[in-house]
Design an enzyme around this catalytic site. Sequence first.
Site, mmCIF file in Angstrom:
data_model
loop_
_atom_site.group_PDB
_atom_site.id
_atom_site.type_symbol
_atom_site.label_atom_id
_atom_site.label_comp_id
_atom_site.label_asym_id
_atom_site.label_seq_id
_atom_site.Cartn_x
_atom_site.Cartn_y
_atom_site.Cartn_z
ATOM 1 N N ASP A 1 37.433 50.547 -24.288
ATOM 2 C CA ASP A 1 37.720 50.261 -22.824
ATOM 3 C C ASP A 1 38.474 49.158 -22.969
ATOM 4 O O ASP A 1 38.072 47.867 -23.517
ATOM 5 C CB ASP A 1 36.428 49.855 -21.946
ATOM 6 C CG ASP A 1 35.787 51.110 -21.528
ATOM 7 O OD1 ASP A 1 36.311 51.723 -20.612
ATOM 8 O OD2 ASP A 1 34.372 51.048 -21.745
ATOM 9 N N HIS B 1 34.809 55.805 -27.081
ATOM 10 C CA HIS B 1 35.285 55.536 -25.898
ATOM 11 C C HIS B 1 35.766 53.815 -25.934
ATOM 12 O O HIS B 1 34.636 53.251 -26.273
ATOM 13 C CB HIS B 1 34.787 55.493 -24.545
ATOM 14 C CG HIS B 1 35.145 55.732 -23.208
ATOM 15 N ND1 HIS B 1 35.916 56.309 -22.657
ATOM 16 C CD2 HIS B 1 34.982 54.236 -22.429
ATOM 17 C CE1 HIS B 1 36.543 55.775 -21.605
ATOM 18 N NE2 HIS B 1 36.030 54.734 -21.358
ATOM 19 N N MET C 1 40.335 46.188 -20.924
ATOM 20 C CA MET C 1 40.621 45.538 -19.564
ATOM 21 C C MET C 1 41.389 44.404 -19.730
ATOM 22 O O MET C 1 41.409 43.499 -20.830
ATOM 23 C CB MET C 1 39.335 45.148 -19.068
ATOM 24 C CG MET C 1 38.146 46.104 -19.102
ATOM 25 S SD MET C 1 36.545 45.705 -18.399
ATOM 26 C CE MET C 1 35.658 47.182 -18.595
ATOM 27 N N HIS D 1 40.541 53.970 -23.077
ATOM 28 C CA HIS D 1 40.797 54.037 -21.504
ATOM 29 C C HIS D 1 41.403 52.513 -21.106
ATOM 30 O O HIS D 1 40.811 51.438 -21.220
ATOM 31 C CB HIS D 1 39.270 53.983 -21.052
ATOM 32 C CG HIS D 1 39.085 53.818 -19.588
ATOM 33 N ND1 HIS D 1 38.016 53.809 -18.819
ATOM 34 C CD2 HIS D 1 40.029 53.875 -18.461
ATOM 35 C CE1 HIS D 1 38.074 53.654 -17.570
ATOM 36 N NE2 HIS D 1 39.418 53.693 -17.283
ATOM 37 N N MET E 1 42.442 50.036 -18.742
ATOM 38 C CA MET E 1 42.424 49.453 -17.442
ATOM 39 C C MET E 1 43.442 48.253 -17.304
ATOM 40 O O MET E 1 42.683 47.139 -17.328
ATOM 41 C CB MET E 1 40.741 49.219 -17.311
ATOM 42 C CG MET E 1 40.001 50.490 -16.862
ATOM 43 S SD MET E 1 38.298 49.980 -17.168
ATOM 44 C CE MET E 1 38.049 50.148 -18.975
ATOM 45 N N MET F 1 36.508 57.849 -12.252
ATOM 46 C CA MET F 1 35.662 56.823 -12.553
ATOM 47 C C MET F 1 34.466 57.074 -11.357
ATOM 48 O O MET F 1 34.815 57.281 -10.221
ATOM 49 C CB MET F 1 36.273 55.586 -12.135
ATOM 50 C CG MET F 1 37.343 54.962 -13.284
ATOM 51 S SD MET F 1 36.707 55.006 -14.777
ATOM 52 C CE MET F 1 35.132 53.734 -14.522
ATOM 53 N N SER G 1 30.633 54.909 -25.273
ATOM 54 C CA SER G 1 31.485 53.585 -24.886
ATOM 55 C C SER G 1 31.205 52.287 -25.466
ATOM 56 O O SER G 1 30.083 51.582 -25.292
ATOM 57 C CB SER G 1 31.422 53.491 -23.132
ATOM 58 O OG SER G 1 32.101 52.252 -22.892
ATOM 59 N N GLY H 1 27.549 54.241 -21.930
ATOM 60 C CA GLY H 1 27.737 52.931 -22.541
ATOM 61 C C GLY H 1 26.209 52.594 -22.935
ATOM 62 O O GLY H 1 25.694 52.710 -24.023
ATOM 63 N N SER H 2 25.760 51.930 -21.643
ATOM 64 C CA SER H 2 24.176 51.358 -21.744
ATOM 65 C C SER H 2 23.240 52.432 -22.166
ATOM 66 O O SER H 2 22.272 51.988 -22.885
ATOM 67 C CB SER H 2 24.139 50.537 -20.652
ATOM 68 O OG SER H 2 24.534 50.875 -19.424
ATOM 69 N N ASP I 1 32.795 58.422 -16.105
ATOM 70 C CA ASP I 1 32.674 57.107 -16.741
ATOM 71 C C ASP I 1 32.090 56.267 -15.689
ATOM 72 O O ASP I 1 32.672 55.943 -14.578
ATOM 73 C CB ASP I 1 33.945 56.708 -17.258
ATOM 74 C CG ASP I 1 33.928 55.342 -17.927
ATOM 75 O OD1 ASP I 1 32.879 55.120 -18.124
ATOM 76 O OD2 ASP I 1 35.110 54.879 -18.233
HETATM 77 C C1 DX5 Z 1 33.536 50.528 -16.938
HETATM 78 C C2 DX5 Z 1 34.075 51.258 -18.383
HETATM 79 C C3 DX5 Z 1 32.848 52.199 -18.794
HETATM 80 C C4 DX5 Z 1 31.657 51.355 -19.348
HETATM 81 C C5 DX5 Z 1 30.255 52.404 -18.938
HETATM 82 O O1 DX5 Z 1 34.641 49.997 -16.408
HETATM 83 O O2 DX5 Z 1 35.111 52.065 -18.172
HETATM 84 O O3 DX5 Z 1 33.381 52.854 -19.892
HETATM 85 O O4 DX5 Z 1 31.353 51.072 -20.519
HETATM 86 O O5 DX5 Z 1 29.271 51.899 -18.970
HETATM 87 P P1 DX5 Z 1 27.887 52.357 -18.665
HETATM 88 O O6 DX5 Z 1 27.606 53.706 -19.099
HETATM 89 O O7 DX5 Z 1 26.875 51.450 -18.777
HETATM 90 O O8 DX5 Z 1 27.830 52.435 -17.060
HETATM 91 ZN ZN ZN Z 2 35.635 53.421 -19.454
#
Ligand code: DX5
Ligand code: ZN
Length: 216
Positions: free
Chosen positions: A35, A33, A37, A66, A68, A137, A8, A197-198, A175
């Site tokens: 994201d 990935h 938003m 993705h 959102m 999610m 991500s 992600g992190s 995710d």
């Molecule tokens: C949150 C995103 C994720 C996010 C996940 O709304 O859809 O893709 O980047 O991050 P981690 O892996 O750090 O929870």
């Molecule tokens: Zn995501």
Amino acid sequence: MPIIISASLLAADFSRLGEEVGRAEASGADWLHFDVMDGTFVPNISFGEPVLAGIKDILTIPTDVHLMIREPVRYIGHYAALGAKIITIHYEAAADPIDTLKQIRSLGCLAGISIKPATPVEVIQPLLPFVDLILIMTVEPGFGGQSIITETFDKIRCARRLADACGKKIYIQVDGGINEKTARCAVQSGADVLVSGSFLFGAKDMAANIAKLKQA
Ligand code: DX5
Ligand code: ZN
């Protein structure tokens, strides 16, 4: 079936975006990935088309978008034109999810449907003929770096049962809050695509952490 790792980008160092994409690829990420938003469907704004346009020519792995955003049908053509391989929309955000999923496929992309933690999996049942990927999610969408909501594991199991009963390939993606510990529970519950992600971009050795997720 091998586990697919979708890194991500939200957790990347944006001051060095190109290098971060290269690091994910060199470390063994299978998908990137992305994201998107809108500050309305979720309380945060991330990045969008100009950022994907800026990295698409250096990407060698599939882009997993993705969305959102409210009324995602407005933007699916834009992301398909930018080379997205998978486009996932939110059930809660689309006025006509089936029509939107059909349009995603007609653009040559795989169509994904995502549900937030409070949305029951059963809503996906009528959509299954139009779906290539179900995204459960495992945190509230909108922010990276959150802890997983363990109650969502039951939903992963349920999504896996629905997908297997279809007789065609449907990916089960998770995710939010995925690390080496939570990945094991997600995979045991039936997930085959792990977004992270992190745990990946925050690591000194991303390859080692991708390997840990793949072995989960
Ligand atoms: C949150 C995103 C994720 C996010 C996940 O709304 O859809 O893709 O980047 O991050 P981690 O892996 O750090 O929870
Ligand atoms: Zn995501």
